[in-house]
Design a protein around this motif. Structure first.
Motif, PDB file in Angstrom:
ATOM      1  N   LYS A  75       0.846  -1.189   0.000  1.00 20.90           N
ATOM      2  CA  LYS A  75       0.000   0.000   0.000  1.00 20.90           C
ATOM      3  C   LYS A  75       0.881   1.238   0.000  1.00 20.90           C
ATOM      4  O   LYS A  75       1.750   1.404   0.863  1.00 20.90           O
ATOM      5  CB  LYS A  75      -0.906   0.013   1.224  1.00 20.90           C
ATOM      6  CG  LYS A  75      -1.803   1.248   1.299  1.00 20.90           C
ATOM      7  CD  LYS A  75      -2.636   1.260   2.561  1.00 20.90           C
ATOM      8  CE  LYS A  75      -3.481   2.535   2.643  1.00 20.90           C
ATOM      9  NZ  LYS A  75      -4.278   2.597   3.884  1.00 20.90           N
ATOM     10  N   ASN A  76       0.649   2.092  -0.994  1.00 20.31           N
ATOM     11  CA  ASN A  76       1.353   3.371  -1.104  1.00 20.31           C
ATOM     12  C   ASN A  76       2.874   3.198  -1.028  1.00 20.31           C
ATOM     13  O   ASN A  76       3.568   3.928  -0.316  1.00 20.31           O
ATOM     14  CB  ASN A  76       0.880   4.345  -0.029  1.00 20.31           C
ATOM     15  CG  ASN A  76      -0.575   4.736  -0.201  1.00 20.31           C
ATOM     16  OD1 ASN A  76      -1.115   4.717  -1.307  1.00 20.31           O
ATOM     17  ND2 ASN A  76      -1.237   5.066   0.901  1.00 20.31           N
ATOM     18  N   GLY A  77       3.369   2.216  -1.783  1.00 16.89           N
ATOM     19  CA  GLY A  77       4.822   2.030  -1.864  1.00 16.89           C
ATOM     20  C   GLY A  77       5.463   3.171  -2.621  1.00 16.89           C
ATOM     21  O   GLY A  77       5.080   3.480  -3.754  1.00 16.89           O
ATOM     22  N   GLU A  78       6.444   3.813  -2.024  1.00 15.42           N
ATOM     23  CA  GLU A  78       7.079   4.997  -2.613  1.00 15.42           C
ATOM     24  C   GLU A  78       8.205   4.598  -3.556  1.00 15.42           C
ATOM     25  O   GLU A  78       8.992   3.712  -3.247  1.00 15.42           O
ATOM     26  CB  GLU A  78       7.625   5.894  -1.498  1.00 15.42           C
ATOM     27  CG  GLU A  78       8.080   7.252  -1.965  1.00 15.42           C
ATOM     28  CD  GLU A  78       8.490   8.129  -0.802  1.00 15.42           C
ATOM     29  OE1 GLU A  78       7.733   9.056  -0.464  1.00 15.42           O
ATOM     30  OE2 GLU A  78       9.559   7.874  -0.210  1.00 15.42           O
ATOM     31  N   ILE A  79       8.269   5.295  -4.701  1.00 15.62           N
ATOM     32  CA  ILE A  79       9.283   4.997  -5.709  1.00 15.62           C
ATOM     33  C   ILE A  79      10.172   6.217  -5.887  1.00 15.62           C
ATOM     34  O   ILE A  79       9.721   7.252  -6.390  1.00 15.62           O
ATOM     35  CB  ILE A  79       8.640   4.614  -7.054  1.00 15.62           C
ATOM     36  CG1 ILE A  79       7.544   3.571  -6.854  1.00 15.62           C
ATOM     37  CG2 ILE A  79       9.699   4.089  -8.019  1.00 15.62           C
ATOM     38  CD1 ILE A  79       6.713   3.311  -8.070  1.00 15.62           C
ATOM     39  N   PRO A  80      11.448   6.150  -5.503  1.00 15.54           N
ATOM     40  CA  PRO A  80      12.354   7.292  -5.639  1.00 15.54           C
ATOM     41  C   PRO A  80      12.633   7.612  -7.109  1.00 15.54           C
ATOM     42  O   PRO A  80      12.423   6.779  -7.999  1.00 15.54           O
ATOM     43  CB  PRO A  80      13.637   6.820  -4.932  1.00 15.54           C
ATOM     44  CG  PRO A  80      13.211   5.667  -4.083  1.00 15.54           C
ATOM     45  CD  PRO A  80      12.076   5.023  -4.813  1.00 15.54           C
ATOM     46  N   PRO A  81      13.111   8.834  -7.398  1.00 16.24           N
ATOM     47  CA  PRO A  81      13.455   9.194  -8.784  1.00 16.24           C
ATOM     48  C   PRO A  81      14.497   8.237  -9.367  1.00 16.24           C
ATOM     49  O   PRO A  81      15.404   7.787  -8.658  1.00 16.24           O
ATOM     50  CB  PRO A  81      14.025  10.608  -8.642  1.00 16.24           C
ATOM     51  CG  PRO A  81      13.445  11.129  -7.367  1.00 16.24           C
ATOM     52  CD  PRO A  81      13.302   9.946  -6.466  1.00 16.24           C
ATOM     53  N   ASN A  82      14.342   7.927 -10.650  1.00 15.82           N
ATOM     54  CA  ASN A  82      15.285   7.063 -11.373  1.00 15.82           C
ATOM     55  C   ASN A  82      15.472   5.708 -10.703  1.00 15.82           C
ATOM     56  O   ASN A  82      16.559   5.137 -10.691  1.00 15.82           O
ATOM     57  CB  ASN A  82      16.646   7.757 -11.511  1.00 15.82           C
ATOM     58  CG  ASN A  82      16.546   9.104 -12.171  1.00 15.82           C
ATOM     59  OD1 ASN A  82      15.869   9.254 -13.177  1.00 15.82           O
ATOM     60  ND2 ASN A  82      17.203  10.104 -11.592  1.00 15.82           N
ATOM     61  N   ASP A  83      14.393   5.178 -10.126  1.00 13.18           N
ATOM     62  CA  ASP A  83      14.476   3.909  -9.406  1.00 13.18           C
ATOM     63  C   ASP A  83      13.219   3.102  -9.687  1.00 13.18           C
ATOM     64  O   ASP A  83      12.307   3.559 -10.386  1.00 13.18           O
ATOM     65  CB  ASP A  83      14.630   4.167  -7.906  1.00 13.18           C
ATOM     66  CG  ASP A  83      15.328   3.025  -7.175  1.00 13.18           C
ATOM     67  OD1 ASP A  83      15.429   1.928  -7.761  1.00 13.18           O
ATOM     68  OD2 ASP A  83      15.760   3.225  -6.026  1.00 13.18           O
ATOM     69  N   ALA A  84      13.169   1.896  -9.148  1.00  9.54           N
ATOM     70  CA  ALA A  84      12.010   1.025  -9.327  1.00  9.54           C
ATOM     71  C   ALA A  84      11.687   0.328  -8.017  1.00  9.54           C
ATOM     72  O   ALA A  84      12.561   0.123  -7.163  1.00  9.54           O
ATOM     73  CB  ALA A  84      12.269   0.002 -10.421  1.00  9.54           C
ATOM     74  N   LEU A  85      10.425  -0.038  -7.864  1.00  8.58           N
ATOM     75  CA  LEU A  85       9.960  -0.786  -6.702  1.00  8.58           C
ATOM     76  C   LEU A  85       9.590  -2.188  -7.159  1.00  8.58           C
ATOM     77  O   LEU A  85       8.686  -2.357  -7.982  1.00  8.58           O
ATOM     78  CB  LEU A  85       8.746  -0.090  -6.089  1.00  8.58           C
ATOM     79  CG  LEU A  85       8.049  -0.826  -4.943  1.00  8.58           C
ATOM     80  CD1 LEU A  85       8.976  -0.952  -3.735  1.00  8.58           C
ATOM     81  CD2 LEU A  85       6.751  -0.123  -4.561  1.00  8.58           C
TER      82      LEU A  85
END
Length: 224
Positions: A75-85
């Protein structure tokens, strides 16, 4: 003689558009295994969008048909710039039987989402003119997503599975805007030709800059 089950590998790859998207439903007679799933932050700038990934089980039994249970894998997993989850890096089984139907659902939260007021689609050229309720902030050559746009398509129904477009989900390039960037309410994009089928806008829709892309690998195992 028994027939050996047939295995098939498929890949689902879609942009994460505004709103909820059902990206995969286990077909009839198939048990599916999600082998891998991830969402990449492909936006420009220092933004941190989030995504919710849900396993949805819907009853198809006669007495409970339509009853739904949602289990959020993240739930609401955050994805940083230039990255992947990475959401699934193992195994997730999806079932389909006479009693139930499993789906995978994603929903992203990002900045820059605007509501659509009206859409004019030219089915002979593919050019779509979109007017938004508030300034969209797009520039020419920006990648954008749109979702939840309801059309009527005359009396034609053959081959159409939905009147909500775009289907399947994809991203689009802004060809032109009307007025200055930051105050413009109108943009055009090429959404493709649908020969001989006029589309009339009904209601709804959202547009946003392309921020996230989703990919999922699945093994389908036929049980029939």
């Amino acid at each position: 003689m028994a027939v050996a089950p047939l295995n098939k590998f498929i890949t689902i790859a879609v942009p994460v558009a505004p709103g909820e998207q059902t990206v995969y439903t286990a077909p009839t007679g198939v048990s599916s295994i999600v082998l891998y799933a991830s969402v990449a932050n492909v936006g420009i700038g220092n933004t941190y969008p989030t995504v919710t990934f849900t396993h949805r089980r819907k009853s198809t039994a006669s007495k409970t048909s339509g009853n739904t249970r949602d289990i959020r894998i993240i739930k609401n997993g955050e994805i940083p710039p230039n990255d992947a989850l990475v959401i699934v890096d193992g195994r997730l089984v999806l079932e389909r039987s006479a009693l139930l139907r499993d789906s995978v659902v994603i929903q992203g939260v990002q900045s820059g989402v605007v509501s659509i007021s009206t859409v004019q689609y030219d089915n002979t050229t593919g050019i779509t003119t979109v007017e938004t309720a508030t300034p969209h902030g797009f520039n020419v050559n920006d990648e954008v997503t749109m979702s939840g746009i309801a059309f009527t398509c005359g009396s034609y129904t053959g081959g159409l599975t939905t009147s909500i477009f775009p289907e399947p989900q994809k991203s689009f390039i802004v060809d032109s805007i009307t007025g200055p960037v930051g105050t413009s309410l109108t943009f055009t994009t090429d959404t493709g030709v649908v020969s001989g089928i006029a589309h009339t806008y009904v209601s709804g829709g959202q547009a946003a800059p392309l921020q996230m892309e989703f990919i999922m690998s699945i093994l389908e195992n036929s049980t029939t």
